[in-house]
Design an enzyme around this catalytic site. Structure first.
Site, short mmCIF file in Angstrom:
data_model
loop_
_atom_site.label_atom_id
_atom_site.label_comp_id
_atom_site.label_asym_id
_atom_site.label_seq_id
_atom_site.Cartn_x
_atom_site.Cartn_y
_atom_site.Cartn_z
N GLU A 275 1.60 58.88 45.53
CA GLU A 275 0.26 57.32 45.20
C GLU A 275 0.90 56.58 43.80
O GLU A 275 0.04 55.22 43.87
CB GLU A 275 -0.84 58.58 44.63
CG GLU A 275 -1.20 58.88 45.04
CD GLU A 275 -2.28 58.18 46.38
OE1 GLU A 275 -2.25 57.87 47.13
OE2 GLU A 275 -1.70 58.99 47.64
N ASP A 356 6.74 56.93 50.86
CA ASP A 356 6.95 58.53 50.55
C ASP A 356 8.76 58.20 49.98
O ASP A 356 9.53 59.50 49.85
CB ASP A 356 7.35 58.96 52.14
CG ASP A 356 6.47 58.91 53.14
OD1 ASP A 356 5.00 59.21 51.53
OD2 ASP A 356 5.63 59.44 53.81
#
Length: 424
Positions: A275, A356
């Site tokens: 995030e 990611d």
């Protein structure tokens, strides 16, 4: 033009239902052996349970969508729109009041139509699969709060926009856009303090050791959140999430209490690192700028088309009020927007891959994020076998099996890590 728009709407509808159908068929018949990362977490019984959950949601969604199609056709092509437009105009001569009444009543009807579906999803479907934790009293309280907040925002945004249209007839597109920009930025500041606490209770993390690790991760990522909080999402649902939100001094990290129950600390930190990656890679800023530039373009196009007075003719009508023409324009825009969906989904998946990679750089590998995602898929009964075409059109994240395999093979990107260090 009326026949062309009707044909376009039917074609889009057929494509949408066709994509849903091939996705259901693929989920039922395209099941493959899962990678080792899923071993011990998701077995055949769990997959059957996930399929049953998805199929139940598909059935409800199909009925809801089909009803929406029938009502749309009746309203736009069955003579209801011009009747409704004249009926609203008969109540007031005020440009602003008539506009608010026109859109407000439609919003109310849409809400009433959607209520049975919302009740069924929460208290039948979600209850059957163990996700619903909300009482009817809490559901009603949330509904009333949402109605109150929605009504205030509706009057502010729509009423303010109509007032600007009336006051600046030659340049309202720019004034309306600027007004919406200011209000949306203000709400980004206001929401964490005023709106979100009306629905959720935010408290400091119950795990002191986790908060220390979160603070260390934030420092490493160059983010400075004022608060690290957990939220009582378990009062409403068994689904879980985490997010990093806010701008300026109101940035905060929020972890669902359900997420803290389902993942260990290392997995939680990896999810949070992902995030943070959206923030550190500038995705939130890009999305904000892109949406505002798109809004500016749409405001100008709306101004041009509304001034041309060609919109009533698109539906074979002689005249429509300003509000009625805006409705027609919005509906046509939604048709065109469907064909934008695959590009938006691709762009979002690209951002997810970058986030990611950022998480891998922060925690040293993709193993923790991969194992956390597998656990979340198990708990949320996620669809692990979407049809590739359906995923390409609608999926904002890479399909989970593909994503987990990539994370397991992912390595720290030395180039991006050096660039990140140089920016500190």
């Amino acid at each position: 033009m009326q026949l062309l728009l009707l044909s376009a709407y039917l074609i889009v509808t057929i494509i949408r239902f066709g994509l849903d159908w091939i996705n259901i068929r693929h989920r039922q018949k395209g099941r493959q052996a899962l990678p080792d990362a899923f071993a011990g977490q998701i077995d055949e019984e769990r997959l059957d349970h996930s399929d049953a959950y998805a199929l139940a949601g598909d059935r409800v969604g199909f009925v809801e969508d089909l009803l929406g199609v029938v009502l749309t056709l009746a309203f736009l092509f069955g003579g209801i729109l011009p009747w409704y437009d004249r009926w609203v105009a008969g109540y007031t001569d005020s440009f602003i009041v008539s506009g608010l009444l026109f859109f407000g009543l439609l919003a109310l009807v849409q809400l009433l139509i959607g209520l049975p579906f919302s009740l069924y999803k929460n208290f039948v479907l979600e209850e059957r699969f163990g996700f619903n934790r909300m009482s009817l009293k809490l559901w009603c309280a949330d509904l009333l709060k949402s109605l109150g907040i929605g009504s205030v925002l509706f009057i502010l945004l729509v009423g303010g926009a109509l007032a600007l249209v009336q006051a600046t007839p030659q340049s309202w597109w720019l004034w309306v856009w600027g007004f919406w920009v200011v209000v949306s930025l203000f709400l980004l500041y206001l929401s964490p303090y005023v709106i979100e606490p009306l629905f959720f209770k935010f408290t400091p993390l119950a795990k002191a050791d986790l908060e220390i690790e979160v603070r260390n991760l934030l420092e490493k990522a160059g983010a400075h959140a004022g608060k690290v909080l957990q939220v009582d999402a378990s009062r409403r649902s068994g689904h879980s999430n985490a997010y990093f939100t806010g701008i300026g001094k109101v940035k905060r990290v929020v972890l669902f209490d359900t997420l803290m129950e389902q993942l260990d600390n290392k997995e939680l930190l990896a999810v949070l690192a992902h995030e943070l990656g959206h923030w550190r890679c500038g995705h939130l800023r890009q999305q904000l700028i892109k949406s505002q530039m798109m809004a500016l373009l749409l405001c100008w196009l709306s101004f041009t088309l509304l001034n041309s007075q060609i919109l009533p003719g698109w539906l074979g009508l002689e005249q429509l009020s300003f509000a009625g023409q805006v409705l027609v324009l919005g509906w046509v825009g939604s048709l065109l927007g469907f064909f934008w969906t695959p590009l938006g989904s691709w762009w979002s998946r690209r951002h997810e891959r970058q986030a990611d990679q950022f998480a891998i750089n922060m925690v040293g590998s993709g193993q923790e994020l991969a194992s956390g995602l597998v656990k979340l898929a198990r708990e949320n009964l996620s669809n692990l076998f979407p049809h590739p075409l359906y995923a390409a059109v609608y999926y904002s994240h890479p399909p989970l099996v593909e994503r987990v395999l990539w994370l397991q093979k992912g390595e720290v990107d030395a180039v991006s890590l050096r660039k990140f260090a140089a920016d500190q």
